[in-house]
Design a protein around this motif. Structure first.
Motif, PDB file in Angstrom:
ATOM      1  N   ALA A 162       0.739  -1.031  -0.030  1.00  0.00           N
ATOM      2  CA  ALA A 162       0.126  -0.042  -0.031  1.00  0.00           C
ATOM      3  C   ALA A 162       0.913   1.145   0.019  1.00  0.00           C
ATOM      4  CB  ALA A 162      -0.953  -0.051   1.256  1.00  0.00           C
ATOM      5  N   ASP A 163       0.433   2.304  -0.600  1.00  0.00           N
ATOM      6  CA  ASP A 163       0.997   3.453  -0.538  1.00  0.00           C
ATOM      7  C   ASP A 163       1.381   4.057   0.810  1.00  0.00           C
ATOM      8  OD1 ASP A 163       1.407   3.416  -3.404  1.00  0.00           O
ATOM      9  OD2 ASP A 163      -0.356   4.744  -3.886  1.00  0.00           O
ATOM     10  N   GLY A 164       0.374   3.853   1.554  1.00  0.00           N
ATOM     11  CA  GLY A 164       0.400   4.333   2.922  1.00  0.00           C
ATOM     12  C   GLY A 164       1.466   3.640   3.681  1.00  0.00           C
ATOM     13  N   VAL A 165       2.037   2.483   3.341  1.00  0.00           N
ATOM     14  CA  VAL A 165       3.041   1.929   3.941  1.00  0.00           C
ATOM     15  C   VAL A 165       4.310   2.353   3.574  1.00  0.00           C
ATOM     16  CG1 VAL A 165       4.154  -0.505   4.253  1.00  0.00           C
ATOM     17  CG2 VAL A 165       1.666  -0.476   4.410  1.00  0.00           C
ATOM     18  N   ILE A 166       4.635   2.458   2.183  1.00  0.00           N
ATOM     19  CA  ILE A 166       5.639   3.038   1.649  1.00  0.00           C
ATOM     20  C   ILE A 166       5.758   4.364   2.430  1.00  0.00           C
ATOM     21  CG2 ILE A 166       6.751   3.859  -0.421  1.00  0.00           C
ATOM     22  CD1 ILE A 166       5.450   1.422  -1.953  1.00  0.00           C
ATOM     23  N   ASP A 167       4.705   5.375   2.116  1.00  0.00           N
ATOM     24  CA  ASP A 167       4.862   6.769   2.849  1.00  0.00           C
ATOM     25  C   ASP A 167       5.540   6.584   4.339  1.00  0.00           C
ATOM     26  OD1 ASP A 167       4.111   7.994   0.499  1.00  0.00           O
ATOM     27  OD2 ASP A 167       1.911   7.946   1.018  1.00  0.00           O
ATOM     28  N   SER A 168       4.712   5.716   5.028  1.00  0.00           N
ATOM     29  CA  SER A 168       5.013   5.668   6.491  1.00  0.00           C
ATOM     30  C   SER A 168       6.667   5.250   6.588  1.00  0.00           C
ATOM     31  CB  SER A 168       4.291   4.526   7.271  1.00  0.00           C
ATOM     32  OG  SER A 168       4.752   4.394   8.436  1.00  0.00           O
ATOM     33  N   LEU A 169       7.129   4.455   5.637  1.00  0.00           N
ATOM     34  CA  LEU A 169       8.543   3.800   5.825  1.00  0.00           C
ATOM     35  C   LEU A 169       9.502   5.101   5.557  1.00  0.00           C
ATOM     36  CD1 LEU A 169       8.483   0.181   4.464  1.00  0.00           C
ATOM     37  CD2 LEU A 169       9.013   0.950   6.771  1.00  0.00           C
ATOM     38  N   LEU A 170       8.909   5.894   4.345  1.00  0.00           N
ATOM     39  CA  LEU A 170       9.723   6.904   4.038  1.00  0.00           C
ATOM     40  C   LEU A 170       9.674   7.977   5.063  1.00  0.00           C
ATOM     41  CD1 LEU A 170       8.720   7.220   0.231  1.00  0.00           C
ATOM     42  CD2 LEU A 170      10.906   7.063   0.978  1.00  0.00           C
ATOM     43  N   ALA A 171       8.836   8.341   5.705  1.00  0.00           N
ATOM     44  CA  ALA A 171       8.697   9.259   6.838  1.00  0.00           C
ATOM     45  C   ALA A 171       9.759   8.977   7.879  1.00  0.00           C
ATOM     46  CB  ALA A 171       7.372   9.225   7.623  1.00  0.00           C
ATOM     47  N   LYS A 172      10.042   7.408   8.070  1.00  0.00           N
ATOM     48  CA  LYS A 172      11.083   7.301   9.021  1.00  0.00           C
ATOM     49  C   LYS A 172      12.387   6.974   8.524  1.00  0.00           C
ATOM     50  CE  LYS A 172       7.321   4.321  11.430  1.00  0.00           C
ATOM     51  NZ  LYS A 172       7.100   2.908  11.472  1.00  0.00           N
ATOM     52  N   THR A 173      12.467   7.301   7.402  1.00  0.00           N
ATOM     53  CA  THR A 173      13.950   7.365   6.350  1.00  0.00           C
ATOM     54  C   THR A 173      14.158   8.938   5.734  1.00  0.00           C
ATOM     55  OG1 THR A 173      13.212   5.098   5.900  1.00  0.00           O
ATOM     56  CG2 THR A 173      15.273   6.192   4.853  1.00  0.00           C
ATOM     57  N   PRO A 174      14.462   9.764   6.907  1.00  0.00           N
ATOM     58  CA  PRO A 174      14.400  11.139   6.359  1.00  0.00           C
ATOM     59  C   PRO A 174      15.513  11.319   5.025  1.00  0.00           C
ATOM     60  CG  PRO A 174      14.765  10.896   8.836  1.00  0.00           C
ATOM     61  CD  PRO A 174      14.741   9.642   8.259  1.00  0.00           C
ATOM     62  N   ALA A 175      14.978  12.116   4.134  1.00  0.00           N
ATOM     63  CA  ALA A 175      15.936  12.436   2.986  1.00  0.00           C
ATOM     64  C   ALA A 175      17.037  12.963   3.551  1.00  0.00           C
ATOM     65  CB  ALA A 175      15.201  13.402   2.011  1.00  0.00           C
ATOM     66  N   SER A 176      18.425  12.835   2.938  1.00  0.00           N
ATOM     67  CA  SER A 176      19.814  13.069   3.482  1.00  0.00           C
ATOM     68  C   SER A 176      19.919  14.353   2.487  1.00  0.00           C
ATOM     69  CB  SER A 176      20.728  12.243   3.264  1.00  0.00           C
ATOM     70  OG  SER A 176      20.574  11.080   4.254  1.00  0.00           O
ATOM     71  N   ASP A 177      20.497  15.456   2.895  1.00  0.00           N
ATOM     72  CA  ASP A 177      20.772  16.591   2.088  1.00  0.00           C
ATOM     73  C   ASP A 177      21.604  16.293   1.046  1.00  0.00           C
ATOM     74  OD1 ASP A 177      19.110  18.154   3.933  1.00  0.00           O
ATOM     75  OD2 ASP A 177      21.098  18.701   5.248  1.00  0.00           O
TER      76      ASP A 177
END
Length: 336
Positions: A162-177
Motif C-alpha cells: 500500500a502507498d500508505g505503508v511506503i509513505d510511512s517507511l519513507l517518513a521514518k527514513t529522512p531524506a539526506s541533504d
C-alpha cells in the motif's frame, strides 16, 4: 547404461529434456516455494555468447531418456580459480548413482578448465533445520565434500504494498541533504552506467561472504550492456534506482528484474558506496524502486529476494518492507 552428454542449447529436444529434469527436481524439493528459471530464460542464457561467462549444460541419459541434468558456470575474466556447479535429479531417478555420476563428470570438466574451487547453491524449506540436516540435497553434498560457506534466506513480498505503508517507511527514513534519486525502467541510462557497473562489480565482496573463496568481479560497461541484451532475450524487464551524492557520483543503487514468463519480480543487487553509508540510502532507493515497479508493472504479484543470514541490516530493511522467509539457500564450497 548411464551416459552423460553435453547438451547443445540449439537442439530444442536436448535442451528441453535437460530443462525438464532441472525443473522437476527443483519443484519436487521446494514445492510452492520453488523458483525455477523458465525454459526460454535458461535456453537464452545457454545460447548467448559471453565475454565474461561460459555456460555448459549436461544431461544424464538412461536408455536414451534424460534422468538428470547438470550445469557448469565458468567466469572468464575474474575468479578464474572457481566453478559454479548445479546438479538436479528428479525424485524417481535418485539413489541410483545418477547425481554422483553427474557431479563427478562436471567436477572433472571444471578441473580440466583449471578450476580448484567448486561452488554449489542448494535450497531447502524454511521450516527445515538451518544447517540443512536431513535434507536430501544437503546430505548428498556433504557426502561429496561440500560444506556451507554462507547461508542465505529466500524471502517473498506479496504485492502491491500500500502507498500508505511506503509513505510511512519513507517518513521514518529522512531524506539526506544533497542526495537525489533517479529511477527508470530498462537499460541503465548512459549518465550512470559506468558507476553502476563499478558498484555492481563489488556487490559480491561488499555484502557478507562468509567463507566464500571469491574476488570482486570486473567492472566493464560493455559486459553490462551484453547482460542487458540477455535480459531482453529472456523477456525480462529491469527496474533501477540510484542515489546521486552531492558530488554527483552514484552513491547507491538497487535493481529489480521482472520475468515476463513467470510474472514474478526478483530483487537483484542493492549496495551503498562505503563513503555514503549511514544515510539510510539503501532503504530509500529500495522504496523508490518498489514504488516505480508497482506503477509501471501493476500486475506483478510478488518479489523474491535472497540475503545472507548474517546481513542483519538488509534483513531488517526487508522485514520493514514486509518480506517473509520462504526458504533457505546454502552457498556450498569445496576446494580441490
Amino acid at each position: 547404461m548411464l551416459e552423460i552428454v553435453t547438451v547443445d542449447p540449439f537442439d530444442d529436444a536436448a535442451a528441453d529434456g535437460w530443462w525438464n529434469a532441472y525443473a522437476e527436481a527443483r519443484r519436487a524439493d521446494m514445492g510452492e516455494h520453488a523458483l525455477v528459471w523458465t525454459r526460454e530464460e535458461r535456453r537464452a542464457q545457454l545460447q548467448q555468447p559471453s565475454a565474461t561467462t561460459e555456460e555448459r549444460a549436461y544431461a544424464a541419459l538412461q536408455d536414451g531418456a534424460v534422468v538428470g541434468s547438470a550445469s557448469l558456470t565458468l567466469s572468464l575474466k575474474d575468479n578464474l580459480h572457481s566453478a559454479g556447479i548445479g546438479v538436479n535429479v528428479p525424485p524417481q531417478h535418485r539413489r541410483q548413482g545418477v547425481g554422483t555420476a553427474l557431479l563427478a563428470h562436471v567436477e572433472a570438466e571444471a578441473i580440466a578448465a583449471g578450476r580448484t574451487t567448486m561452488r554449489v547453491d542448494i535450497l531447502w524449506p524454511a521450516s527445515a533445520p538451518a544447517d540443512g540436516t536431513g535434507q536430501p540435497n544437503r546430505e548428498f553434498a556433504r557426502r561429496h565434500g561440500y560444506e556451507i560457506a554462507i547461508g542465505d534466506l529466500q524471502n517473498r513480498l506479496e504485492l502491491p504494498v500500500a502507498d500508505g505503508v511506503i509513505d510511512s517507511l519513507l517518513a521514518k527514513t529522512p531524506a539526506s541533504d544533497g542526495y537525489d534519486l533517479h529511477s527508470w525502467r530498462g537499460p541503465v541510462p548512459e549518465a550512470f552506467v559506468a558507476e553502476w557497473a563499478a558498484l555492481d562489480a563489488v556487490l559480491d565482496t561488499e555484502a557478507p561472504t562468509g567463507d566464500l573463496d571469491i574476488e570482486a568481479a570486473s567492472a566493464d560497461v560493455g559486459d553490462l550492456r551484453d547482460d542487458e541484451a540477455l535480459l531482453a532475450r529472456q523477456n525480462r524487464t529491469s527496474f533501477g534506482t540510484v542515489a546521486i551524492s552531492p558530488d554527483g557520483a552514484v552513491a547507491a543503487y538497487t535493481q529489480i528484474v521482472v520475468s515476463g514468463d513467470d510474472g514474478n519480480a526478483y530483487q537483484w543487487g542493492t549496495l551503498v558506496r562505503r563513503e555514503d553509508r549511514g544515510h539510510r540510502l539503501g532503504m530509500r532507493v529500495k522504496l523508490a524502486n518498489l514504488r516505480m515497479l508497482q506503477r509501471e508493472s501493476p500486475r506483478t504479484p510478488r518479489i523474491y529476494t535472497f540475503n545472507a543470514e548474517s546481513n542483519e541490516h538488509m534483513l531488517a530493511v526487508n522485514t520493514r518492507l514486509g518480506f517473509i522467509p520462504t526458504a533457505r539457500l546454502a552457498e556450498l564450497q569445496k576446494k580441490l
